[in-house]
Design a protein around this motif. Structure first.
Motif, PDB file in Angstrom:
ATOM      1  N   SER A 151     -17.382   9.749  10.617  1.00  0.00           N
ATOM      2  CA  SER A 151     -18.367   8.695  10.903  1.00  0.00           C
ATOM      3  C   SER A 151     -17.694   7.335  11.014  1.00  0.00           C
ATOM      4  O   SER A 151     -18.034   6.539  11.901  1.00  0.00           O
ATOM      5  CB  SER A 151     -19.435   8.649   9.813  1.00  0.00           C
ATOM      6  OG  SER A 151     -20.221   9.804   9.854  1.00  0.00           O
ATOM      7  N   LYS A 152     -16.748   7.064  10.130  1.00  0.00           N
ATOM      8  CA  LYS A 152     -16.016   5.795  10.164  1.00  0.00           C
ATOM      9  C   LYS A 152     -15.220   5.665  11.464  1.00  0.00           C
ATOM     10  O   LYS A 152     -15.216   4.607  12.102  1.00  0.00           O
ATOM     11  CB  LYS A 152     -15.080   5.710   8.959  1.00  0.00           C
ATOM     12  CG  LYS A 152     -14.321   4.425   8.839  1.00  0.00           C
ATOM     13  CD  LYS A 152     -13.489   4.434   7.561  1.00  0.00           C
ATOM     14  CE  LYS A 152     -12.760   3.133   7.378  1.00  0.00           C
ATOM     15  NZ  LYS A 152     -11.999   3.114   6.114  1.00  0.00           N
ATOM     16  N   CYS A 164     -15.852   7.224  14.277  1.00  0.00           N
ATOM     17  CA  CYS A 164     -16.832   7.114  15.357  1.00  0.00           C
ATOM     18  C   CYS A 164     -17.320   5.672  15.479  1.00  0.00           C
ATOM     19  O   CYS A 164     -17.401   5.121  16.581  1.00  0.00           O
ATOM     20  CB  CYS A 164     -17.998   8.063  15.094  1.00  0.00           C
ATOM     21  SG  CYS A 164     -19.187   8.157  16.443  1.00  0.00           S
ATOM     22  N   TRP A 165     -17.629   5.054  14.354  1.00  0.00           N
ATOM     23  CA  TRP A 165     -18.067   3.656  14.360  1.00  0.00           C
ATOM     24  C   TRP A 165     -16.972   2.769  14.951  1.00  0.00           C
ATOM     25  O   TRP A 165     -17.231   1.940  15.831  1.00  0.00           O
ATOM     26  CB  TRP A 165     -18.412   3.194  12.946  1.00  0.00           C
ATOM     27  CG  TRP A 165     -18.720   1.729  12.916  1.00  0.00           C
ATOM     28  CD1 TRP A 165     -19.920   1.138  13.167  1.00  0.00           C
ATOM     29  CD2 TRP A 165     -17.783   0.659  12.678  1.00  0.00           C
ATOM     30  NE1 TRP A 165     -19.798  -0.236  13.096  1.00  0.00           N
ATOM     31  CE2 TRP A 165     -18.489  -0.551  12.790  1.00  0.00           C
ATOM     32  CE3 TRP A 165     -16.432   0.624  12.371  1.00  0.00           C
ATOM     33  CZ2 TRP A 165     -17.881  -1.785  12.623  1.00  0.00           C
ATOM     34  CZ3 TRP A 165     -15.819  -0.612  12.204  1.00  0.00           C
ATOM     35  CH2 TRP A 165     -16.559  -1.791  12.324  1.00  0.00           C
ATOM     36  N   PHE A 166     -15.732   2.940  14.465  1.00  0.00           N
ATOM     37  CA  PHE A 166     -14.630   2.108  14.949  1.00  0.00           C
ATOM     38  C   PHE A 166     -14.431   2.294  16.454  1.00  0.00           C
ATOM     39  O   PHE A 166     -14.298   1.325  17.197  1.00  0.00           O
ATOM     40  CB  PHE A 166     -13.336   2.416  14.199  1.00  0.00           C
ATOM     41  CG  PHE A 166     -12.172   1.638  14.727  1.00  0.00           C
ATOM     42  CD1 PHE A 166     -12.013   0.307  14.405  1.00  0.00           C
ATOM     43  CD2 PHE A 166     -11.257   2.238  15.581  1.00  0.00           C
ATOM     44  CE1 PHE A 166     -10.949  -0.427  14.923  1.00  0.00           C
ATOM     45  CE2 PHE A 166     -10.195   1.512  16.105  1.00  0.00           C
ATOM     46  CZ  PHE A 166     -10.038   0.176  15.768  1.00  0.00           C
ATOM     47  N   TYR A 167     -14.412   3.541  16.882  1.00  0.00           N
ATOM     48  CA  TYR A 167     -14.200   3.821  18.301  1.00  0.00           C
ATOM     49  C   TYR A 167     -15.288   3.155  19.148  1.00  0.00           C
ATOM     50  O   TYR A 167     -15.015   2.667  20.247  1.00  0.00           O
ATOM     51  CB  TYR A 167     -14.170   5.327  18.542  1.00  0.00           C
ATOM     52  CG  TYR A 167     -13.722   5.717  19.923  1.00  0.00           C
ATOM     53  CD1 TYR A 167     -12.386   5.659  20.289  1.00  0.00           C
ATOM     54  CD2 TYR A 167     -14.653   6.139  20.866  1.00  0.00           C
ATOM     55  CE1 TYR A 167     -11.979   6.011  21.563  1.00  0.00           C
ATOM     56  CE2 TYR A 167     -14.249   6.494  22.144  1.00  0.00           C
ATOM     57  CZ  TYR A 167     -12.916   6.426  22.485  1.00  0.00           C
ATOM     58  OH  TYR A 167     -12.521   6.783  23.752  1.00  0.00           O
ATOM     59  N   GLY A 168     -16.492   3.102  18.622  1.00  0.00           N
ATOM     60  CA  GLY A 168     -17.583   2.422  19.313  1.00  0.00           C
ATOM     61  C   GLY A 168     -17.384   0.918  19.430  1.00  0.00           C
ATOM     62  O   GLY A 168     -18.013   0.269  20.268  1.00  0.00           O
ATOM     63  N   GLN A 169     -16.505   0.351  18.584  1.00  0.00           N
ATOM     64  CA  GLN A 169     -16.223  -1.084  18.611  1.00  0.00           C
ATOM     65  C   GLN A 169     -15.115  -1.445  19.602  1.00  0.00           C
ATOM     66  O   GLN A 169     -14.834  -2.617  19.814  1.00  0.00           O
ATOM     67  CB  GLN A 169     -15.794  -1.577  17.216  1.00  0.00           C
ATOM     68  CG  GLN A 169     -16.773  -1.270  16.106  1.00  0.00           C
ATOM     69  CD  GLN A 169     -18.150  -1.812  16.395  1.00  0.00           C
ATOM     70  OE1 GLN A 169     -18.331  -2.994  16.643  1.00  0.00           O
ATOM     71  NE2 GLN A 169     -19.146  -0.940  16.381  1.00  0.00           N
ATOM     72  N   TRP A 183      -8.554   8.504  20.058  1.00  0.00           N
ATOM     73  CA  TRP A 183      -9.175   9.106  18.874  1.00  0.00           C
ATOM     74  C   TRP A 183      -9.026  10.614  19.001  1.00  0.00           C
ATOM     75  O   TRP A 183      -9.613  11.239  19.877  1.00  0.00           O
ATOM     76  CB  TRP A 183     -10.638   8.703  18.771  1.00  0.00           C
ATOM     77  CG  TRP A 183     -11.401   9.373  17.664  1.00  0.00           C
ATOM     78  CD1 TRP A 183     -10.890   9.990  16.554  1.00  0.00           C
ATOM     79  CD2 TRP A 183     -12.819   9.489  17.553  1.00  0.00           C
ATOM     80  NE1 TRP A 183     -11.893  10.472  15.757  1.00  0.00           N
ATOM     81  CE2 TRP A 183     -13.098  10.180  16.354  1.00  0.00           C
ATOM     82  CE3 TRP A 183     -13.869   9.077  18.343  1.00  0.00           C
ATOM     83  CZ2 TRP A 183     -14.395  10.467  15.945  1.00  0.00           C
ATOM     84  CZ3 TRP A 183     -15.154   9.355  17.927  1.00  0.00           C
ATOM     85  CH2 TRP A 183     -15.406  10.042  16.733  1.00  0.00           C
ATOM     86  N   SER A 186     -17.648  11.780   6.325  1.00  0.00           N
ATOM     87  CA  SER A 186     -17.607  10.328   6.139  1.00  0.00           C
ATOM     88  C   SER A 186     -16.486   9.683   6.952  1.00  0.00           C
ATOM     89  O   SER A 186     -16.688   8.637   7.583  1.00  0.00           O
ATOM     90  CB  SER A 186     -17.469   9.969   4.658  1.00  0.00           C
ATOM     91  OG  SER A 186     -16.252  10.469   4.128  1.00  0.00           O
ATOM     92  N   SER A 232      -7.020   1.361   7.543  1.00  0.00           N
ATOM     93  CA  SER A 232      -8.097   0.772   8.335  1.00  0.00           C
ATOM     94  C   SER A 232      -8.276  -0.723   8.109  1.00  0.00           C
ATOM     95  O   SER A 232      -8.860  -1.399   8.958  1.00  0.00           O
ATOM     96  CB  SER A 232      -9.412   1.506   8.068  1.00  0.00           C
ATOM     97  OG  SER A 232      -9.760   1.448   6.704  1.00  0.00           O
TER      98      SER A 232
END
Length: 177
Positions: free
Chosen positions: A132-133, A135-140, A80, A129, A65
């Motif tokens: 969640s990481k 999910c956060w990245f995909y949102g970016q 994803w 965890s 990452s």
């Protein structure tokens, strides 16, 4: 750019996409591991990933990452694979059994498949965890990128069907997948 947790099918999807598009496929496991299951130093992994990102076209699956931002800058598509934990654990077990004693194609030579209980514990321990990481990245991922959040085997099959149709019709789009 294909991301997902262990056992989600990243390597398999990358190989299938490579067969369909004829784009070169890169597996993070070949960068992460040196022969004999020796983990490469982070700086070497960063350098090897940067070399892939600099290529004119690629399908790159997997983690590391710390290089995702640079990979995302060069990618036109982010996939994803967000499949259920039970399926992922079954796949890891099946992969271990079916490739026992042999190096999988996405690994360097000298890395024969084995059952690794610590790896299974890692999958269990990080199920929330890591998701969640991701999910956060995909949102970016910027809106101008082609984005696919695939949650089932059916969605993966549908994606590959659409990709095959796009290639057959000449509507593939940009080179990096």
């Amino acid at each position: 750019m294909i991301i997902g947790q262990p056992g989600s099918g990243k390597s398999w999807l990358a190989r299938r996409m490579g067969e369909i598009t004829h784009l070169p496929v890169v597996h993070i496991d070949a960068i992460h591991w040196a022969p004999g299951w020796v983990e490469r130093p982070r700086a070497e992994k960063d350098r090897l990933c940067a070399g892939v990102h600099a290529r004119p076209e690629w399908i790159f699956e997997g983690g590391h990452s710390s290089t995702w931002e640079a990979r995302l800058d060069r990618a036109d598509t982010v996939i994803w694979l967000d499949l259920p934990l039970g399926l992922r654990l079954r796949r890891v077990l099946w992969r271990s059994l079916s490739n026992w004693g042999r190096s999988r194609p996405e690994l360097p030579p000298g890395c024969p498949e084995r059952f690794n209980g610590e790896f299974v514990r890692y999958i269990w321990r990080t199920r929330r965890s890591q998701r969640s990481k991701l999910c956060w990245f995909y949102g970016q991922v910027p809106e101008d990128k082609d984005r696919h959040h695939l949650r089932s085997r059916r969605e993966v099959a549908d994606y590959l069907g659409g990709l095959s149709e796009a290639v057959a019709s000449g509507n593939l789009g940009l080179p990096h997948r």
